[in-house]
Design a protein around this motif. Structure first.
Motif, PDB file in Angstrom:
ATOM      1  N   GLN A 140      19.955 -19.881  13.009  1.00 24.75           N
ATOM      2  CA  GLN A 140      19.466 -20.243  14.261  1.00 24.75           C
ATOM      3  C   GLN A 140      19.084 -21.870  14.480  1.00 24.75           C
ATOM      4  O   GLN A 140      19.590 -22.108  15.488  1.00 24.75           O
TER       5      GLN A 140
ATOM      6  N   HIS B  68      26.766  -4.225  19.922  1.00 26.21           N
ATOM      7  CA  HIS B  68      27.800  -4.008  18.703  1.00 26.21           C
ATOM      8  C   HIS B  68      27.822  -2.309  18.744  1.00 26.21           C
ATOM      9  O   HIS B  68      28.870  -2.009  18.467  1.00 26.21           O
TER      10      HIS B  68
ATOM     11  N   GLY C 124      20.535 -22.833  26.596  1.00 32.81           N
ATOM     12  CA  GLY C 124      19.671 -21.715  26.809  1.00 32.81           C
ATOM     13  C   GLY C 124      19.893 -20.592  26.128  1.00 32.81           C
ATOM     14  O   GLY C 124      19.188 -19.498  26.003  1.00 32.81           O
ATOM     15  N   VAL C 125      20.890 -20.735  25.109  1.00 33.43           N
ATOM     16  CA  VAL C 125      21.613 -19.482  24.287  1.00 33.43           C
ATOM     17  C   VAL C 125      21.206 -19.351  22.697  1.00 33.43           C
ATOM     18  O   VAL C 125      21.755 -18.403  22.314  1.00 33.43           O
TER      19      VAL C 125
ATOM     20  N   ASP D 181      18.983 -18.226  20.752  1.00 32.44           N
ATOM     21  CA  ASP D 181      18.605 -16.789  20.467  1.00 32.44           C
ATOM     22  C   ASP D 181      19.342 -15.763  20.736  1.00 32.44           C
ATOM     23  O   ASP D 181      19.605 -15.067  19.965  1.00 32.44           O
ATOM     24  N   ALA D 182      20.090 -15.972  21.927  1.00 33.60           N
ATOM     25  CA  ALA D 182      20.891 -14.731  22.356  1.00 33.60           C
ATOM     26  C   ALA D 182      22.105 -14.976  21.378  1.00 33.60           C
ATOM     27  O   ALA D 182      22.535 -13.793  20.741  1.00 33.60           O
TER      28      ALA D 182
ATOM     29  N   TYR E 179      17.754 -16.653  28.646  1.00 35.29           N
ATOM     30  CA  TYR E 179      16.753 -17.334  28.626  1.00 35.29           C
ATOM     31  C   TYR E 179      15.228 -16.757  27.945  1.00 35.29           C
ATOM     32  O   TYR E 179      14.440 -17.422  27.198  1.00 35.29           O
TER      33      TYR E 179
ATOM     34  N   ILE F  99      12.618 -21.709  24.891  1.00 38.08           N
ATOM     35  CA  ILE F  99      13.929 -22.563  24.798  1.00 38.08           C
ATOM     36  C   ILE F  99      13.839 -23.556  25.792  1.00 38.08           C
ATOM     37  O   ILE F  99      14.661 -24.461  25.794  1.00 38.08           O
TER      38      ILE F  99
ATOM     39  N   THR G 235      22.000 -16.052  18.197  1.00 36.28           N
ATOM     40  CA  THR G 235      21.622 -15.473  17.144  1.00 36.28           C
ATOM     41  C   THR G 235      21.407 -13.968  16.698  1.00 36.28           C
ATOM     42  O   THR G 235      21.636 -13.292  15.870  1.00 36.28           O
ATOM     43  N   VAL G 236      20.947 -13.373  17.992  1.00 40.89           N
ATOM     44  CA  VAL G 236      20.813 -12.054  18.161  1.00 40.89           C
ATOM     45  C   VAL G 236      22.172 -11.395  18.026  1.00 40.89           C
ATOM     46  O   VAL G 236      22.381 -10.459  17.158  1.00 40.89           O
ATOM     47  N   LEU G 237      23.056 -11.866  18.572  1.00 43.86           N
ATOM     48  CA  LEU G 237      24.445 -11.424  18.655  1.00 43.86           C
ATOM     49  C   LEU G 237      25.040 -11.495  17.062  1.00 43.86           C
ATOM     50  O   LEU G 237      25.983 -10.450  16.776  1.00 43.86           O
TER      51      LEU G 237
END
Lengths: 642, 642
Positions: free
Chosen positions: A288, B142, A311-312, A314-315, B627, A196, A317-319
């Protein structure tokens, strides 16, 4: 006939119609595993969330790629009274009729309600009367956690923005850079950047490096300093609670934040751009990409700052990973429902998800039906359904069901104001043909005209109330047909369930027979933002034109300069009038639409002009409905939800 | 031998030990439905949440009421370094050994981690190495929504407090009363109060009325005006995100809030009293009662104002209905785990739920084992486990496993400071007998003494690191035994999984054989609050006594006056020293414990004295671990979580 093997439920119809929760509770739902099996979902495509809710895999789209889509129908409404005219109830009643009575393969696709208002003034919502999604508690509370995941993702980005500004303002560039690109513990001093971070280099036009040590002083500065202009930040924190005291807050007052305070606000979660993204996305990969594109504000030189810069991507997207899978529930008569996404209908487009519609269209197959609902009146909901949702999905709509009520038509015909909570005036309780006629000749006519501009047949559904007279109902039907509706039918699904909507369902089937109609968008994306806004204002609202505030003009220029002029438009206008003035009923003419400000949801993919003030955080009244909500801790029976 | 029929999983052990997520991903978990069946959970007692997580019905407690409980073991630790000494890893390694290697019925009961730190500095947590809960993504993200439900419930109460104060301050009493007790639309002018409003009458000593119209002027005032003193409000908003800018905020700055601003804060969700309630409750009915009792502050005459006064008891219970059911997952070797509740270990008691332990103790049966973990060092975690958790549960503990590391013992023996993120000093990498000995003679000795005060046998687990020498490890074991540990064993579960903890497991089995030991609480609830605090300080921490600030003294008087003096004590103290000073290692003596302030969690059921400042909202560092978090949108494989 249905190619499914659905066991329909047969709720006992009572008179007078009991409360919504009493009806819901009286009809035990099937296990959702059974519903899924009945409609051809494979066990490995189903993730249960308890016994009555499940998430459905998007792999179905691949498995059924050769199946032709079913008919795609949107339920919209005339301009409503503040009490609402029953679009959701009609949506559910209609699928109950098509499924349990006409034995078609049929899916309802509806929005997940926000939990905040459930405990505020509104109570729960899952349709109403004998046209509901069940169990209503599950529908209204948490569901499978999609809204909670959005809250978490939204607020991680918000926290990251303020933390980043703080770290940039309290650290020299060298220290900042050293922390952002630390030495690899294993790699003997090499300073690898994460993917990223490399993408940020790409955007800055700096060639990728395997070791950040190789960046020049100047490159280090551009890489490490986002230089966000705090005045331009449009990313707010969210909460799925009606909390009016968070509408405007000052943050960063703690001693460790060293005076870096900022004024900002909380919105209710469904107002988050991430909710609009969920509703408009077509895959996890697409989501994404949309998240990466989110613009949270501008830097001090006027360039957009994105979630990817923070910088977030993918974080977040993960959530939100699990949110892309539609949530399966059922109606009171046992037909399947997808409950998926629920963006605001003003600052966003107010539609359930594209993904739920796509999966449902494959599951029902070419002779089946998918009925989805557009929030607000048709001038907003239907227009956005066609110009935003259908544009992004590529799906071809087959028909519009336009819900009208005698009550709302009387209001448009000149009846007195309808106020939530206050008793209805006698004009609304007694027969009054001139008021009905006035409403038909103005608002109903205009909404039918609008639908026809998209080339799609319109079936008017007159949602019958107990006080409506036959003469009033007949008048609406004949007027509707004279103004170009394919048909107009009285419907009694609230009190009769699917049986009460059979005439509507039959008429809809007829409207979708024969070759597909030629669907057309209202505007071309290549037009300028101002031209697109003016087209909607003139063609749909009946305005003479638009008037841009200085701020709105400045924003249109900025967004055009930043490269966002090809996006569709999502008008943030009152739903209580075709104009910008909620007191103007009927079909106002001779007005100019004022555009107060313009904002961008670049990730979701639209520009939203603000016509007047939009509240994005509801409040709690003096006696919220939580006073009436009870739960028996032994039986777990909940009461008072509505 | 196990009466269960568990298919144990056999992860392939690699050297060097791969990253936690690589290990987790390399071992496919069983479907959770299978795990449940293996351990005797009936299908109708299971609610699936996807394929690898499920909620388990509390009906099991009724079905197995005649079954005798298994052995109940708590894992605690010596005072740790800031890096942690592996309590969670030991808990999981130990159940893997007891189950997959000694073939006992065994359950691990662990806390649900907060999601905030997962995206901050900490990354995910699910044990570590070859002793983990899998799949780790599900564990960290979650789960089944319990924390989200707490966020929603906590914030509904917070919003309701501010809304209520606003409505009270902007409305005359008559208007306020009329809105709180409106005329029944059906009942021709009768003004019925809801059950929660009638309970307020009860508390005010006003006889219940069927029609609020019958209340006198004076009664109307007491009923309608809570008169909350804003300075006394202790109920904060929460969010499961590391957001340092919300540590202190000013709310109500919007024009519609008419200047009713207030300074308040957000805590991270796991710091909510509702999380402590979930961890300490014994049924949904008990949870409802605890929620009703929550004290949010005082009124202007000094009386407590409760959640029930605000009117939200049942609404909060509705939002948290599903949270009472423990969440079933599995270890890397296929043995069952309950992941349930995760309150803070300083301002709350830092333990997983009583309900999970109770259900697990029935499921394992009398020859089985339930291993649960106490947060922080044993001076805090174990003390609270016995004096708070076991007191509320009535459960009889069988043994303590006390985790020690050579690293931490060296620190206590006088080694240099251990700092997170900085390389370890050579003392920690090379053999150093005098430092180890110093640590054994101080901290280890005191923690063993403390455990023995409760009458429960202590098995010391020396969690082996690669740099530890045989001589160091043997010294710890012999010292531990000389100080009164039942046994002391070296364990290698991090690198070896359950096989590495077999010696520990065997020793634990031996410790729990024979008749039950005589468990005793440290203090009697009838003592005054000050006496109870002093007992903990002197007996457990080794202090000479306590020193109360003026504020603390005032609070103790207030809580005693308000009737809360019979509650147990939950010390909010640093876990990095037995004293209040985190730099003092070993077993400090000759100090007085300062009590800065005192707070009450009346719903959860404890008083918590504050020893120093406690941060209840973590922040994000310059380069948070988001990151490095990535997700492949096609395979959905997540990387970088730890």
């Amino acid at each position: 006939m249905s190619t499914w093997n659905v066991e329909y439920l047969k709720p006992t119809l009572l008179q007078p119609v009991p409360s919504d929760i009493a009806i819901s509770r009286a009809q035990p739902p099937k296990d959702i595993e059974k519903v899924a099996a009945e409609i051809g979902i494979h066990p490995d495509e189903l993730d249960l969330y308890g016994r009555k809710k499940a998430k459905v895999s998007l792999d179905i789209l691949d498995r059924l790629t050769e199946v032709r889509n079913g008919k795609y129908v949107v339920v919209a409404g005339i301009t409503p009274t503040p009490l609402g005219e029953g679009k959701s109830t009609t949506t559910i009643g209609l699928v109950q009729a098509l499924g349990a009575h006409l034995h078609k393969n049929v899916f309802a696709c509806v929005r997940q309600p926000s939990q905040g208002p459930t405990f505020g003034i509104k109570g729960g919502a899952a349709g109403g009367g004998y046209s509901q999604v069940i169990p209503m508690e599950e529908f209204n509370l948490h569901l499978t956690g999609d809204i909670h995941a959005i809250t978490a993702a939204n607020n991680l980005l918000a926290a990251a923005i303020d933390a980043r500004m703080f770290h940039e303002s309290t650290q020299a560039t060298e220290a900042l850079f050293n922390r952002l690109a630390p030495k690899n513990k294993q790699g003997k001093g090499v300073r690898p950047l994460s993917e990223i971070q490399l993408r940020r280099l790409d955007r800055l036009g700096i060639p990728r490096v395997t070791d950040a040590e190789h960046l020049s002083e100047e490159q280090r500065v551009s890489f490490a300093r986002l230089n966000i202009d705090p005045a331009t930040i449009t990313w707010n924190r969210v909460m799925d609670t009606n909390d009016r005291f968070l509408r405007k807050i000052e943050i960063g007052l703690g001693p460790n934040e060293k005076g870096h305070t900022r004024t900002t606000q909380f919105d209710i979660t469904v107002a988050s751009e991430l909710m609009a993204i969920l509703a408009l996305t077509t895959s996890l990969a697409d989501m994404q990409k949309r998240i990466a594109r989110i613009v949270i504000g501008s830097d001090k030189t006027g360039n957009p700052v994105t979630a990817d810069d923070i910088g977030v991507t993918d974080a977040l997207t993960v959530l939100m990973r699990d949110t892309v899978r539609p949530n399966l529930m059922q109606t009171l008569e046992g037909t399947p429902v997808f409950v998926h996404a629920g963006p605001f209908a003003n600052i966003a487009h107010g539609q359930s998800s594209i993904l739920a519609d796509k999966v449902a269209l494959k599951l029902v197959g070419q002779d089946g039906f998918v009925i989805t609902e557009a929030g607000f009146g048709a001038d907003i909901g239907m227009e956005k359904f066609f110009n935003i949702k259908c544009r992004y999905s590529g799906l071809q709509p087959s028909a519009v069901v336009l819900v009208a009520t005698v009550r709302a038509l009387k209001m448009h015909g000149g009846g007195p104001a309808v106020v939530a909570g206050a008793p209805l005036k006698h004009e609304y309780l007694d027969e009054n043909i001139p008021l009905v006629e006035g409403g038909c000749d103005s608002n109903l006519r205009k909404q039918i005209d609008n639908a026809n501009k998209f080339g799609i047949p319109v079936v008017v559904c007159v949602n019958k109330f107990a006080t409506d007279t036959d003469k009033e109902l007949e008048l609406v039907c004949s007027k509707a047909k004279s103004y170009g509706a394919f048909d107009a039918v009285v419907s009694e699904h609230w009190s009769q369930g699917g049986a009460g909507a059979v005439a509507l369902a039959k008429s809809l089937v007829k409207a979708t027979e024969g070759p597909a109609k030629e669907f057309k968008f209202l505007y071309d994306l290549e037009l300028s933002l101002e031209e697109k806004i003016a087209t909607i204002a003139k063609e749909i609202y009946g305005a003479d034109g638009i008037e841009l505030s200085a701020e709105a003009k400045e924003k249109l220029e900025r967004y055009t300069r930043q490269g966002f002029s090809k996006l569709p438009i999502c008008m943030a206008k009152t739903h209580l009038s075709l104009s910008s003035d909620p007191t103007k009923k009927g079909a106002p003419t001779g007005f100019t639409l004022p555009i107060r400000d313009v904002r961008a949801s670049v990730g979701a993919g639209f520009i939203y002009p603000l016509v007047g003030e939009m509240t994005t955080m509801p409040g709690l009244n003096t006696r919220p409905c939580f006073y009436d909500i009870t739960i028996d801790p032994v039986t777990e029976i909940i009461d008072g939800l509505f």
